[in-house]
Design an enzyme around this catalytic site. Structure first.
Site, PDB file in Angstrom:
ATOM      1  N   TYR A 119      33.985   5.273  37.300  1.00  0.00           N
ATOM      2  CA  TYR A 119      32.570   5.318  37.681  1.00  0.00           C
ATOM      3  C   TYR A 119      32.433   6.149  38.956  1.00  0.00           C
ATOM      4  CZ  TYR A 119      27.780   4.109  38.700  1.00  0.00           C
ATOM      5  OH  TYR A 119      26.436   4.191  38.949  1.00  0.00           O
ATOM      6  N   GLN A 182      23.760  -0.443  33.969  1.00  0.00           N
ATOM      7  CA  GLN A 182      23.777  -0.211  32.524  1.00  0.00           C
ATOM      8  C   GLN A 182      25.045   0.510  32.087  1.00  0.00           C
ATOM      9  OE1 GLN A 182      21.543   0.852  34.712  1.00  0.00           O
ATOM     10  NE2 GLN A 182      20.979   2.995  34.402  1.00  0.00           N
ATOM     11  N   GLN A 250      31.993   7.379  59.108  1.00  0.00           N
ATOM     12  CA  GLN A 250      31.761   6.193  58.281  1.00  0.00           C
ATOM     13  C   GLN A 250      30.299   5.786  58.308  1.00  0.00           C
ATOM     14  OE1 GLN A 250      33.946   4.577  56.147  1.00  0.00           O
ATOM     15  NE2 GLN A 250      34.961   6.502  56.630  1.00  0.00           N
ATOM     16  N   HIS A 253      27.719   7.115  55.728  1.00  0.00           N
ATOM     17  CA  HIS A 253      27.784   6.729  54.311  1.00  0.00           C
ATOM     18  C   HIS A 253      26.476   6.074  53.875  1.00  0.00           C
ATOM     19  CE1 HIS A 253      31.624   7.543  52.424  1.00  0.00           C
ATOM     20  NE2 HIS A 253      32.231   7.285  53.558  1.00  0.00           N
ATOM     21  N   GLU A 318      38.770  -1.686  55.640  1.00  0.00           N
ATOM     22  CA  GLU A 318      39.000  -0.696  54.586  1.00  0.00           C
ATOM     23  C   GLU A 318      39.856   0.453  55.128  1.00  0.00           C
ATOM     24  OE1 GLU A 318      36.318   2.227  51.689  1.00  0.00           O
ATOM     25  OE2 GLU A 318      35.434   1.347  53.486  1.00  0.00           O
ATOM     26  N   HIS A 319      39.438   1.036  56.240  1.00  0.00           N
ATOM     27  CA  HIS A 319      40.178   2.107  56.896  1.00  0.00           C
ATOM     28  C   HIS A 319      40.593   1.628  58.288  1.00  0.00           C
ATOM     29  CE1 HIS A 319      37.033   4.100  54.357  1.00  0.00           C
ATOM     30  NE2 HIS A 319      38.091   4.756  53.893  1.00  0.00           N
ATOM     31  N   ASP A 352      39.845  10.807  52.769  1.00  0.00           N
ATOM     32  CA  ASP A 352      38.670  10.765  51.900  1.00  0.00           C
ATOM     33  C   ASP A 352      38.688  11.884  50.866  1.00  0.00           C
ATOM     34  OD1 ASP A 352      37.504   8.526  52.989  1.00  0.00           O
ATOM     35  OD2 ASP A 352      36.083   9.619  54.251  1.00  0.00           O
ATOM     36  N   GLU A 406      56.189 -33.474  30.680  1.00  0.00           N
ATOM     37  CA  GLU A 406      54.772 -33.096  30.723  1.00  0.00           C
ATOM     38  C   GLU A 406      53.978 -33.717  29.572  1.00  0.00           C
ATOM     39  OE1 GLU A 406      54.956 -28.808  33.050  1.00  0.00           O
ATOM     40  OE2 GLU A 406      54.600 -28.813  30.889  1.00  0.00           O
ATOM     41  N   HIS A 411      56.281 -28.943  22.280  1.00  0.00           N
ATOM     42  CA  HIS A 411      57.122 -27.997  23.011  1.00  0.00           C
ATOM     43  C   HIS A 411      58.592 -28.460  22.949  1.00  0.00           C
ATOM     44  CE1 HIS A 411      53.383 -26.423  24.543  1.00  0.00           C
ATOM     45  NE2 HIS A 411      54.016 -25.570  25.361  1.00  0.00           N
TER      46      HIS A 411
END
Length: 419
Positions: A119, A182, A250, A253, A318-319, A352, A406, A411
């Site tokens: 994406y 969607q 940053q 963004h 993140e960075h 980046d 158990e 089993h």
């Protein structure tokens, strides 16, 4: 820690309306398929194209829109990203014939997922670099069917030309002019023209993020990402202008992005504030960067670099940038970050775009438990085992006793049948 520029606390958004809106979109796509996708394309992006899939002719036309330097730049970035992804792939190896005891043989195979969707956001900016970052490691992993989607340039029927070329260079097999929640629904559940995939990767707005959250399980995802963030650790010997530039890179963004500086030198911290103000006077994206910096920008003065390390490990950015005289002394102590940028020469923006590491990274403290997208995102480690008759008979009583413990007598019976 002394705060010399304080950030506002992020308010907990009431997400009920968001969840309901996204659930409605997913339901429409599941129920009406391509018809719903075309309606959403027109509603959100002014796109009236009939075919959602981008043709080879459209891709070839996109190449003609790029200048020689633009194409050369994309190829250079793709080369570095691909080289690193292929090197990473070589570190993920199969294991065979490991024997914990005589006659028992264990192992694992490294198997790529069959299909993925990359994406690529459109939104405020055409993030064609993201196409390289997502599809290139998928190709290195050996994914057989790599699809990608991106919203069209608003009011047109076409994806940004540089994004199309980046997708093609990175090895995407199918490209679709589609974005938003969607798109996530379509690649999760499938429609008449879109076959579902095994994993969806890539960032997006809050509707895309919520759709990934709701579709997870039906489809794999990389992680749920939030606004971009950078944390810079600097001593008094760093360049205030350089640090200010990295913080604003940053901040531009979006208005929810976050830039943080931790420094051992209060005078340096104040000089960074001044440098930020100077750059904002000339920055093209100052409207967004200013709002982000004023709202969420933060500068703290720490007593020691060890205090900064402790804060970074708790924040899990993140960075993470180390702009200090001796970064090697800090690196072993740092354990929670999406990607690390070592020394003043290593700008976060290099990662980046073109240095080779991936820029699709965990935010909102997710770096405590995951790294970013890499070749391993598209790989499965699947185990196998085999036994000799003697080993089977030897281990059966152990397994039978544990199964009875158990309360699973079936089993136990399956184990006893091997005695």
């Amino acid at each position: 820690m002394k705060i010399i520029k304080e950030a506002q606390v992020r308010s907990e958004e009431d997400n009920r309306n968001l969840r309901e809106t996204v659930a409605g979109i997913i339901g429409e796509v599941r129920g009406r398929g391509d018809a719903a996708l075309r309606e959403y394309n027109e509603k959100f992006d002014g796109c009236t194209r009939e075919s959602l899939r981008v043709s080879r002719e459209e891709i070839d036309a996109a190449y003609k829109e790029l200048g020689e330097q633009e194409l050369a730049d994309l190829k250079a970035a793709h080369h570095n990203i691909g080289a690193f992804a292929n090197a990473q792939r070589q570190t993920v190896k199969p294991l065979d014939n490991f024997s914990p005891e005589p006659g028992v043989f264990l192992g694992h195979r490294i198997i790529p997922v069959e299909s993925c969707c990359c994406y690529v956001p459109g939104g405020n900016y055409p993030l064609y670099s993201t196409a390289l970052m997502l599809a290139t490691p998928a190709k290195a992993a050996g994914v057989k069917r790599i699809t990608a989607c991106a919203p069209v340039v608003r009011g047109t029927g076409h994806i940004n030309a540089r994004t199309l070329v980046a997708m093609d260079l990175a090895g995407v097999d199918e490209i679709y002019a589609l974005g938003g929640a969607q798109a996530i629904a379509a690649f999760s559940y499938g429609t008449g023209s879109i076959k579902p995939v095994d994993i969806i990767v890539g960032p997006g707005n809050r509707f895309v993020t919520e759709a990934k959250r709701q579709c997870y399980g039906q489809v794999g995802i990389d992680f749920v990402a939030g606004p971009s963030e950078v944390l810079v650790i600097a001593d008094g010997k760093a360049s205030a202008k350089v640090v200010a530039a990295d913080l604003l890179a940053q901040s531009e963004h979006d208005v929810n992005a976050k830039g943080i500086l931790l420094t051992t030198d209060e005078a340096f911290g104040k000089s960074v504030i001044e440098a930020v103000e100077e750059e904002l006077k000339i920055l093209d994206t100052a409207k967004i960067a200013r709002q982000s910096w004023d709202t969420f920008g933060e500068i703290g003065v720490v007593d020691s670099l060890d205090e900064a390390v402790q804060y970074a490990n708790e924040y899990a950015p993140e960075h993470l940038e180390l702009n200090v005289e001796d970064p090697d002394a800090l690196i072993p102590k740092l354990v929670n970050y999406g990607s690390l940028f070592i020394g003043q020469n290593t700008a976060e923006v290099f990662g980046d775009y073109a240095s080779g590491t991936n820029h699709t990274l965990p935010t909102l403290r997710a770096a405590r438990y995951t790294g970013g997208v890499w070749v391993g995102t598209f790989l499965k480690t699947c185990t196998h085992q085999s036994m000799t008759p003697e080993a089977s008979a030897r281990i059966a009583p152990l397994v039978s006793r544990m199964a009875h413990g158990e309360g699973l007598s079936g089993h136990a019976a399956a184990a006893d049948a091997r005695k």
